[in-house]
Design a protein around this motif. Structure first.
Motif, short mmCIF file in Angstrom:
data_model
loop_
_atom_site.label_atom_id
_atom_site.label_comp_id
_atom_site.label_asym_id
_atom_site.label_seq_id
_atom_site.Cartn_x
_atom_site.Cartn_y
_atom_site.Cartn_z
N ASP A 118 0.66 -1.22 -0.06
CA ASP A 118 -0.07 0.02 -0.20
C ASP A 118 0.94 1.20 0.06
N HIS A 119 2.09 1.02 -0.25
CA HIS A 119 2.89 2.27 0.01
C HIS A 119 3.98 2.58 -0.95
N LYS A 120 3.52 2.15 -2.47
CA LYS A 120 4.38 2.07 -3.68
C LYS A 120 4.72 3.59 -4.00
N THR A 121 3.65 4.51 -3.85
CA THR A 121 3.89 5.75 -4.24
C THR A 121 4.77 6.39 -3.29
N LEU A 122 4.73 6.11 -1.80
CA LEU A 122 5.76 6.78 -0.84
C LEU A 122 6.90 6.42 -1.20
N VAL A 123 7.19 5.02 -1.24
CA VAL A 123 8.43 4.56 -1.64
C VAL A 123 9.17 5.16 -2.74
N ALA A 149 3.16 7.37 7.42
CA ALA A 149 3.31 6.79 5.99
C ALA A 149 1.86 6.85 5.32
N PRO A 150 1.63 7.76 4.50
CA PRO A 150 0.44 7.84 3.68
C PRO A 150 0.24 6.80 2.85
N THR A 151 -0.77 6.21 2.51
CA THR A 151 -1.18 5.08 1.80
C THR A 151 -1.18 5.41 0.39
N ASP A 152 -1.08 4.59 -0.75
CA ASP A 152 -1.07 5.01 -1.99
C ASP A 152 -2.36 5.73 -2.48
N GLU A 153 -3.36 5.51 -1.73
CA GLU A 153 -4.79 5.94 -2.07
C GLU A 153 -4.88 7.38 -1.58
N ALA A 154 -4.03 7.60 -0.31
CA ALA A 154 -4.04 9.03 0.22
C ALA A 154 -3.11 9.88 -0.87
N PHE A 155 -2.07 9.39 -1.54
CA PHE A 155 -1.62 10.26 -2.79
C PHE A 155 -2.40 10.39 -3.78
N ALA A 156 -3.31 9.30 -4.45
CA ALA A 156 -3.99 9.44 -5.19
C ALA A 156 -5.04 10.53 -5.08
N ALA A 157 -5.55 10.76 -3.73
CA ALA A 157 -6.37 11.60 -3.60
C ALA A 157 -5.91 13.07 -3.67
N LEU A 158 -4.68 13.49 -3.77
CA LEU A 158 -4.11 14.73 -4.25
C LEU A 158 -4.68 15.14 -5.58
N PRO A 159 -4.79 16.56 -5.79
CA PRO A 159 -5.06 17.14 -7.07
C PRO A 159 -4.17 16.40 -8.38
N GLU A 160 -4.91 15.94 -9.30
CA GLU A 160 -4.26 15.23 -10.47
C GLU A 160 -3.15 16.08 -11.06
N GLY A 161 -2.23 15.12 -11.14
CA GLY A 161 -0.73 15.86 -11.46
C GLY A 161 0.36 15.95 -10.33
N HIS A 181 3.03 4.78 11.62
CA HIS A 181 1.57 4.96 11.51
C HIS A 181 1.30 5.21 10.16
N VAL A 182 0.54 4.19 9.85
CA VAL A 182 -0.10 4.34 8.45
C VAL A 182 -1.45 5.48 8.43
N ILE A 183 -1.20 6.26 7.57
CA ILE A 183 -2.32 7.44 7.73
C ILE A 183 -3.09 7.36 6.25
N ASP A 184 -4.33 8.17 6.34
CA ASP A 184 -5.26 8.26 5.25
C ASP A 184 -4.99 9.53 4.55
N LYS A 185 -4.17 10.27 4.84
CA LYS A 185 -4.04 11.68 4.00
C LYS A 185 -2.69 11.97 3.95
N VAL A 186 -2.18 12.48 2.92
CA VAL A 186 -0.76 13.22 2.95
C VAL A 186 -0.56 14.52 3.68
N LEU A 187 0.25 14.54 4.41
CA LEU A 187 0.43 15.82 5.09
C LEU A 187 1.25 16.82 4.36
N LEU A 188 0.73 17.89 4.17
CA LEU A 188 1.34 19.14 3.38
C LEU A 188 1.68 20.09 4.47
#
Length: 192
Positions: free
Chosen positions: A67-72, A94-106, A180-187
């Motif tokens: 679940d952390h391919k994008t983070l890695v 550690a945000p999940t791939d789903e959390a990264f996918a929720a960021l604005p496109e691109g 800690h696996v989290i559901d949102k990317v911290l900005l």
């Protein structure tokens, strides 16, 4: 005659000693014709040491997670691997791939560009807190000092810590702290 024998022994001893000294000097010189590997292009540090015997560190836990391919990928693009394998202790959100996918496109594609390496490193370090803090212990904080020298706010909802608006959905102890696996990317807040 006895004096002559002693003189000969001293000359032989000195000759042997001199020969050994020259031989050791010759063996110490590196050969100039051998090619040396370009170590400047190799990645070095604790992150690149293989160790199958000890408890996985924070980076190894992320690498082994499906679940952390994008983070890695982001950690590797920003070249902050050593920050996650530091002796610690560390608390890594550690945000999940789903959390990264929720960021604005691109957004992710843009951050992974080499010219944005510093911004990406800043964001990733915003996910790392010095210290090993369990989920329950995090409820005692109003904010956490992050590895990027910023602060992330902590609130408590229904007895659960909310880190910068992100919920902790799982916790994994690591050899150098906790993930800690989290559901949102911290900005991090902008520096305006």
């Amino acid at each position: 005659m006895k004096l002559f024998k002693q003189f000969c022994l001293v000359v032989i001893f000195m000759g042997t000693l001199f020969a050994c000294k020259n031989e050791s000097q010759q063996t110490a010189k590196p050969e100039s014709n051998t090619e040396q590997p370009d170590e400047s292009s190799e990645r070095t540090g604790q992150a690149f040491i293989k160790d199958d015997a000890s408890k996985p560190n924070c980076l190894q836990i992320a690498i082994e997670s499906s679940d952390h391919k994008t983070l890695v990928a982001a950690v590797q693009a920003a070249q902050v691997e050593n920050a996650l394998v530091n002796v610690g202790p560390l608390t890594v959100f550690a945000p999940t791939d789903e959390a990264f996918a929720a960021l604005p496109e691109g957004t992710v594609d843009n951050l992974l560009k080499p010219e944005n390496k510093a911004d990406l490193a800043n964001i990733l370090k915003y996910h790392v807190t010095p210290g090993n803090y369990s989920k329950d212990f995090l409820t005692k904080f109003k904010k956490l000092g992050q590895a990027n020298n910023g602060y992330v706010p902590v609130t408590v909802e229904n007895g659960e810590p909310i880190i910068g608006g992100a919920k902790i959905i799982a916790s994994v102890p690591a050899g150098n702290g906790i993930v800690h696996v989290i559901d949102k990317v911290l900005l991090p807040p902008s520096k305006e």
